[in-house]
Motif scaffolding. Structure first.
Motif, PDB file in Angstrom:
ATOM      1  N   ARG A  58      -1.505   1.703  -0.418  1.00 40.92           N
ATOM      2  CA  ARG A  58      -2.277   2.613   0.427  1.00 40.92           C
ATOM      3  C   ARG A  58      -3.672   2.813  -0.158  1.00 40.92           C
ATOM      4  O   ARG A  58      -3.947   2.429  -1.280  1.00 40.92           O
ATOM      5  CB  ARG A  58      -1.558   3.944   0.579  1.00 40.92           C
ATOM      6  N   LYS A  59      -4.512   3.454   0.620  1.00 43.83           N
ATOM      7  CA  LYS A  59      -5.865   3.768   0.160  1.00 43.83           C
ATOM      8  C   LYS A  59      -5.886   5.211  -0.317  1.00 43.83           C
ATOM      9  O   LYS A  59      -5.231   6.077   0.243  1.00 43.83           O
ATOM     10  CB  LYS A  59      -6.866   3.589   1.292  1.00 43.83           C
ATOM     11  N   GLY A  60      -6.646   5.441  -1.350  1.00 41.58           N
ATOM     12  CA  GLY A  60      -6.813   6.787  -1.878  1.00 41.58           C
ATOM     13  C   GLY A  60      -8.270   7.017  -2.236  1.00 41.58           C
ATOM     14  O   GLY A  60      -9.113   6.157  -2.016  1.00 41.58           O
ATOM     15  N   ARG A  61      -8.535   8.184  -2.785  1.00 45.25           N
ATOM     16  CA  ARG A  61      -9.902   8.500  -3.202  1.00 45.25           C
ATOM     17  C   ARG A  61      -9.888   9.000  -4.637  1.00 45.25           C
ATOM     18  O   ARG A  61      -9.019   9.770  -5.031  1.00 45.25           O
ATOM     19  CB  ARG A  61     -10.509   9.577  -2.309  1.00 45.25           C
ATOM     20  N   ASN A  62     -10.875   8.556  -5.393  1.00 45.63           N
ATOM     21  CA  ASN A  62     -11.091   9.062  -6.734  1.00 45.63           C
ATOM     22  C   ASN A  62     -11.626  10.479  -6.566  1.00 45.63           C
ATOM     23  O   ASN A  62     -12.702  10.668  -5.989  1.00 45.63           O
ATOM     24  CB  ASN A  62     -12.084   8.171  -7.484  1.00 45.63           C
ATOM     25  N   GLN A  67     -15.017   7.921  -4.430  1.00 43.65           N
ATOM     26  CA  GLN A  67     -14.964   6.507  -4.102  1.00 43.65           C
ATOM     27  C   GLN A  67     -13.556   6.134  -3.630  1.00 43.65           C
ATOM     28  O   GLN A  67     -12.558   6.572  -4.197  1.00 43.65           O
ATOM     29  CB  GLN A  67     -15.340   5.675  -5.329  1.00 43.65           C
ATOM     30  N   GLU A  68     -13.484   5.317  -2.582  1.00 47.61           N
ATOM     31  CA  GLU A  68     -12.197   4.867  -2.071  1.00 47.61           C
ATOM     32  C   GLU A  68     -11.612   3.820  -3.017  1.00 47.61           C
ATOM     33  O   GLU A  68     -12.321   2.940  -3.495  1.00 47.61           O
ATOM     34  CB  GLU A  68     -12.369   4.271  -0.672  1.00 47.61           C
ATOM     35  N   ILE A  69     -10.317   3.945  -3.300  1.00 51.30           N
ATOM     36  CA  ILE A  69      -9.641   2.991  -4.184  1.00 51.30           C
ATOM     37  C   ILE A  69      -8.374   2.507  -3.503  1.00 51.30           C
ATOM     38  O   ILE A  69      -7.846   3.164  -2.598  1.00 51.30           O
ATOM     39  CB  ILE A  69      -9.292   3.619  -5.558  1.00 51.30           C
ATOM     40  N   LYS A  70      -7.893   1.356  -3.930  1.00 49.78           N
ATOM     41  CA  LYS A  70      -6.631   0.830  -3.426  1.00 49.78           C
ATOM     42  C   LYS A  70      -5.530   1.203  -4.408  1.00 49.78           C
ATOM     43  O   LYS A  70      -5.644   0.969  -5.604  1.00 49.78           O
ATOM     44  CB  LYS A  70      -6.695  -0.687  -3.285  1.00 49.78           C
TER      45      LYS A  70
END
Length: 93
Positions: A58-62, A67-70
């Motif tokens: 899923r995609k998440g955020r720092n 910043q978007e992270i995988k």
């Protein structure tokens, strides 16, 4: 309750020595771990079931930078309580 307290309680309830109760607890944890590594379920009727499920990528955020992270897919351990455990915990005092 931590491991030492659990060992003491097991020893008191079963009549085992603390050393033997700790060996039994360690053996139980090792057996459950080995079964879950093989993707097996461990079912203790009335108590509950330990199982491995797959969590999708899923995609998440720092949170610091935004910043978007995988986030990669992975296996996670879940526990589903049995009916006896739920009934014992859910009783009103």
């Amino acid at each position: 309750m931590n491991k030492a307290e659990l060992v003491s309680k097991m020893a008191a309830l079963s009549g085992l020595t603390k050393a033997n109760a700790e060996k039994a607890l360690n053996a139980f944890m090792e057996a459950v771990t080995e079964a879950l590594k093989k993707d097996d379920k461990v079912t203790l009727v009335g108590f509950g079931t330990f199982m491995v499920t797959k969590r999708a990528a899923r995609k998440g955020r720092n949170p610091r930078t935004g910043q978007e992270i995988k986030i990669p897919a992975r296996k996670v351990v879940k526990f589903k309580p049995g009916s006896n455990l739920e009934a014992a915990v859910g009783k009103k005092k």
